[in-house]
Write an enzyme that holds these catalytic residues in place. Structure first.
Site, PDB file in Angstrom:
ATOM      1  N   SER A   1      -9.973  -0.344   7.068  1.00 47.41           N
ATOM      2  CA  SER A   1      -9.363  -0.175   5.748  1.00 47.41           C
ATOM      3  C   SER A   1      -8.671  -1.406   5.184  1.00 47.41           C
ATOM      4  O   SER A   1      -8.260  -1.408   4.026  1.00 47.41           O
ATOM      5  CB  SER A   1      -8.359   0.984   5.771  1.00 47.41           C
ATOM      6  OG  SER A   1      -9.043   2.208   5.730  1.00 47.41           O
TER       7      SER A   1
ATOM      8  N   LYS B   1       0.858  -1.192   0.000  1.00 52.34           N
ATOM      9  CA  LYS B   1       0.000   0.000   0.000  1.00 52.34           C
ATOM     10  C   LYS B   1       0.892   1.240   0.000  1.00 52.34           C
ATOM     11  O   LYS B   1       1.903   1.285   0.720  1.00 52.34           O
ATOM     12  CB  LYS B   1      -0.899  -0.015   1.243  1.00 52.34           C
ATOM     13  CG  LYS B   1      -1.961   1.092   1.255  1.00 52.34           C
ATOM     14  CD  LYS B   1      -2.868   0.965   2.489  1.00 52.34           C
ATOM     15  CE  LYS B   1      -3.962   2.011   2.516  1.00 52.34           C
ATOM     16  NZ  LYS B   1      -4.819   1.890   3.724  1.00 52.34           N
TER      17      LYS B   1
ATOM     18  N   SER C   1      -9.790   1.947   2.849  1.00 56.96           N
ATOM     19  CA  SER C   1      -8.892   2.694   1.990  1.00 56.96           C
ATOM     20  C   SER C   1      -7.884   1.830   1.244  1.00 56.96           C
ATOM     21  O   SER C   1      -7.315   2.270   0.243  1.00 56.96           O
ATOM     22  CB  SER C   1      -8.126   3.719   2.818  1.00 56.96           C
ATOM     23  OG  SER C   1      -7.258   3.062   3.735  1.00 56.96           O
TER      24      SER C   1
END
Lengths: 479, 489
Positions: free
Chosen positions: B178, B79, B154
């Protein structure tokens, strides 16, 4: 109406740790800009602070030295504001639950003594600094140097217990003395290792409620602090007497003009939005840690003064001067170890040694005369080898050449003349050369005795033992 | 079966038997990314050449040893808020478009030490603020199961990339769901470990007291392997737990007999999608069949979780994001009259609207005069929520809930209504507030073919129990084996 001032001080002291408070960067002063930086103190995304234990040790030492209560549980908080020298956009400090509270400091104003309350001591990180005025490649730019960012500070906040600028200075000097004694701060105000803000208000004598205060920022010498506070008190009294009100604001002292100027008013005061720093866990201090720090404390100035008076039977004034720094006190005690003449040693240190060091801007650690040399010289006086007058010559010689006093006395032939025959011979010659004065002395002008002593000492080039000179001369002059 | 369809543990076995090289695997994944990412947009940065170099290095180790780490030579995605030395790390934001960290996050150091192969940096909601990946400055990620739907957020790129087999495993971060919510949306396994389990050093902070790094994997076995790789105390992170880390693969037992699974009534509310409810209820029945004991538990303060979260998370974010000021790194406005103008313009231009909304919320709740009413009150309720979990875990070993009230919704469906968007995390937020661990595993599909996520939450530092429960369910189902078909490939 008579007014009194109410003064509280916030003192920031930079701690003498080798590394910064939340990272392993060096705290060394004077390195190239941004040399002492890393991911953490540059505030890079994702970097996290880790508390330096030494900072806690030092803060605890100062807390114990000022009789504070150390909190078993304290937390770090973020103080949020924007400025280019603050890389994270917040300063890690302590707000609620600081490491120590409720202490006191004793000050001596000569005429009276007073105890000033310490509200709290907390730990925090310093900010970096901005460099302007074309030092970098672009003359129109400002540059950021983050060497100082994350350097450990403690802030010592006093109660509003001071009433005059002199009390404030005495308090600050005491704080500085204790910090330096403990070895936790170098106390250097020029380099900003010790900085002071003052909160000042006035109120009619007898009134309990506090008046509106102004905050004086970053004063960096005892002289300026005294002047700034004095000016600010006068200013506020003038404001009130002219029927106006003191406004809450931050002011700055202009040392060139000797006035204070408004920096920002309350309306423009920052809202720092303090909240506990989620990157740091609460700091827990147990009794064992406190005791460890207590036992690591050196003898503090107040205790030392009391001991010197008791142990060496010297006046309190002497004890205070000698205890003004740890190294000076150590020098004194080392000297007294070599010769049991505490008052004589005190006189020499307080007089000649401190005067010479002051002239040469030297610290006692840099004194060319060692405690052993000083003790040996005093021994030469007490055993009658040299007179106190000759000793001054020996002292000067010792100071410049670092030679042992005995060597100086021998090389220069400064040994006191105690041979009565030799002295008698000199006296006879002096009397013979001054028949007029002799006549006057014998007809009752006693004051001329000193003249004859002086002449004999001059003839002996100062080396004649004054006591023997006196005795023989008195006899001879009688006729 | 293509290499990219294989799980981490299967690839490790092949590497061990020298049936394939890391370079071959890596090339296959890079090729897959090339074929699919125009449609999916999972990646912000693809590291073709560096990945091949890392794979070659891994192959040297593999060829000279039979006993290498399960992650050696395995292609994974990261990420884009986990700092990677020399590789730009954008946090999904314009303000960090040009930011290249000079250091590796602690988890990256661990992965590199195991010679894992990093194939790229994954798309995400800007500063991890979002539940749909629509706040990314680098464009929305599409759900591999249906390109008109969101992948969740997210960590949308982390979920979509594993789901679409663009990388074998990935790392994401979970602040309010997330990891788990996008894992549910994309039909993969996503684990948020206990707060303090994985070092946050190098994780670009959204909300420091809630953020936690965790893995996305194709199955529970891989999840256990990934946890083994990334958990453990880190002296660089003061909030990292000084706890022994068990071998999580030992929890892969396929045995939940006698395990107590708690069902909190507060999580089966109005507004939960009926297909989701049906699938989760079926999972509960499945656990009964497997011999687990289903017990009712109560988490009475759940209804406050979203409010508390949006106070605490935004408060911390408003401070964490203060460093993006145009002074040191990242975006700086081009025309500024003076310092304060530079601050205003840089931050106005550099941050997206959701980030600005949260900075303003957080600034407000911390302001003098409001602090006690909001931040302090929220912290007190947070304690009540923690107590809820403590009480519930006295009655059960794990807590089972839906991961989210609905399956992945349509792109654009909730962008104009932040409050509706915030409710996507209603079931996941509590675990962050309480600091417990949680995992989302696939437990079915909607009639539209979108995955449904099942959440299992465990006690602090008891990831093993939820792995055990998750593994048993997985062994009795096929959902994890289904791979999305990306249209028009």
């Amino acid at each position: 109406m008579e007014f009194e001032a109410v003064i509280g001080l916030e003192v920031h002291a930079q701690l003498l740790t080798n590394t910064k408070i939340f990272c392993n960067c060096s705290t060394k002063f004077g390195n190239a800009p941004n040399e002492n930086t890393c991911t953490v103190c540059l505030g890079l995304p994702g970097a996290l602070p880790v508390l330096n234990k030494k900072v806690v040790d030092y803060a605890m030492m100062m807390a114990l030295a000022t009789e504070c209560k150390i909190a078993p549980y304290s937390i770090f908080a973020r103080k949020n504001y924007f400025y280019p020298d603050l890389p994270k956009g917040y300063q890690i400090s302590q707000f609620e639950l600081p490491i120590a509270e409720h202490g006191k400091v004793h000050i001596d104003l000569g005429d009276y003594k007073k105890t000033i309350g310490v509200t709290r001591i907390h730990m925090e990180e310093d900010a970096g600094k901005l460099v302007h005025d074309g030092v970098g490649s672009d003359p129109n730019s400002s540059y950021v140097d983050l060497n100082r960012a994350c350097v450990p500070l403690i802030e010592i906040v006093s109660e509003p217990d001071m009433r005059t600028a002199q009390e404030a200075v005495a308090y600050l000097k005491k704080i500085r003395q204790v910090l330096v004694y403990l070895g936790v701060c170098d106390g250097n105000m020029d380099q900003g290792s010790l900085r002071c803000d003052a909160n000042i208000s006035i109120r009619p004598v007898g009134q309990v409620e506090l008046g509106t205060r102004s905050e004086m920022k970053n004063m960096n010498s005892f002289k300026f602090i005294e002047k700034a506070i004095e000016y600010e008190i006068k200013r506020q009294i003038h404001v009130v007497k002219s029927g106006e009100e003191v406004v809450q604001e931050t002011r700055q002292y202009d040392s060139h003009k000797d006035i204070t100027l408004s920096l920002r008013s309350k309306e423009h005061a920052h809202d720092y939005r303090y909240f506990p720093d989620p990157d740091l866990v609460p700091l827990r201090i147990d009794d064992a840690w406190i005791e460890e720090m207590r036992s690591a404390l050196c003898e503090l100035p107040d205790a030392k003064v009391a001991r010197f008076v008791e142990q060496y039977k010297i006046p309190e004034y002497d004890a205070e001067v000698l205890s003004s720094s740890r190294s000076l006190a150590d020098y004194y005690e080392e000297t007294v170890k070599h010769i049991d003449a505490p008052k004589a040693v005190s006189n020499w240190i307080m007089g000649d040694i401190l005067r010479e060091l002051k002239n040469d801007k030297l610290d006692i650690n840099e004194c060319p005369i060692t405690p052993k040399m000083l003790a040996d010289m005093i021994k030469l006086i007490t055993d009658g080898t040299i007179s106190s007058k000759i000793a001054k010559t020996v002292f000067e010689e010792m100071y410049t050449t670092k030679k042992a006093p005995k060597v100086i006395v021998e090389e220069k032939g400064l040994v006191q003349v105690t041979d009565t025959g030799a002295i008698e011979k000199m006296i006879n010659e002096v009397i013979a050369a001054n028949p007029g004065q002799l006549e006057q002395y014998r007809s009752g002008k006693d004051r001329l005795f000193g003249f004859f002593v002086g002449q004999v000492m001059k003839a002996s080039r100062g080396k004649a033992n004054p006591k023997i000179v006196n005795d023989i001369l008195r006899d001879k002059l009688k006729g | 079966m293509s290499l990219y369809e294989k799980n981490l543990h299967e690839l490790h076995d092949m590497l061990k038997k020298k049936e394939v090289s890391s370079e071959e695997i890596t090339r296959e994944y890079l090729n897959r990314i090339k074929q699919t990412d125009d449609k999916l947009n999972s990646f912000i940065t693809v590291l073709d050449e560096p990945a091949i170099d890392q794979a070659k290095k891994a192959d040297k180790i593999i060829s000279s040893s039979d006993d290498f780490d399960p992650l050696t030579g395995i292609p994974l995605g990261i990420k884009d808020l986990i700092s990677t030395a020399g590789v730009r790390t954008t946090c999904g934001s314009k303000i960090l478009e040009s930011y290249i960290p000079p250091y590796d996050a602690s988890v990256i150091k661990k992965l590199k030490a195991k010679n894992a192969v990093i194939v790229g940096k994954l798309n995400m909601d800007e500063f991890a603020m979002g539940s749909s990946n629509e706040t990314s400055y680098y464009g929305t990620v599409k759900n591999p199961w249906n390109l008109e739907h969101i992948p969740g957020g997210s960590s949308g790129g982390s979920a979509a990339s594993v789901s679409a087999r663009q990388c074998c495993v990935s790392l994401g971060s979970d602040t309010g769901g997330s990891i788990r919510q996008p894992a549910g949306c994309c039909g993969v396994v996503g684990m948020k470990p206990t707060y303090g389990r994985v070092s946050r050093f190098g994780l670009i902070a959204f909300a420091s007291s809630l953020d936690q790094i965790g893995p996305f994997t194709k199955d529970v076995t891989d999840c256990a392997i990934m946890l083994n790789a990334i958990c453990g105390h880190d002296p660089s992170d003061s909030t990292s737990a000084k706890r022994d880390v068990p071998d999580f693969t030992k929890a892969l037992l396929n045995d939940v007999k006698g395990m107590k699974i708690g069902i909190p009534s507060e999580y089966f509310i109005d507004g939960i999608d009926s297909e989701v409810e049906t699938a989760v209820n079926a999972a509960i029945e499945q656990y009964k069949k497997l011999g687990a004991e289903i017990v009712e538990v109560s988490l009475p303060h759940t209804k406050y979780a979203v409010s508390v979260y949006y106070i605490i998370a935004t408060a911390e974010a408003s401070s964490n994001l203060a460093r993006y000021d145009g002074v040191k790194y990242g975006y700086r406005t081009e025309d500024a009259k003076d310092l304060s103008d530079m601050y205003f313009k840089t931050r106005t231009e550099g941050f997206g609207s959701e980030v600005k909304r949260r900075i303003m919320l957080g600034t407000y709740v911390l302001s003098s005069g409001y602090y006690d009413a909001y931040y302090l009150r929220a912290q007190k309720v947070r304690t009540l929520i923690m107590n809820d979990f403590r009480n519930a875990f006295e009655k059960c070993d794990v807590i089972l809930t839906p991961t989210a009230p609905t399956a992945a919704f349509k792109l654009g469906e909730k962008t104009s209504d932040p409050l509706q968007m915030y409710l996507s995390d209603i079931f996941t937020i509590s675990a962050n507030l309480a600091g417990t661990c949680g995992v989302s595993i696939p437990c079915g599909f909607t009639s539209n073919g979108l995955p449904i996520g099942l959440q299992l939450m465990g006690k602090h530092f008891d990831e093993s129990s939820i792995i055990k429960a998750a593994y048993a369910f997985e062994q009795s189902s096929d959902y994890h084996k289904t791979i999305p078909t990306i249209p028009n490939l």
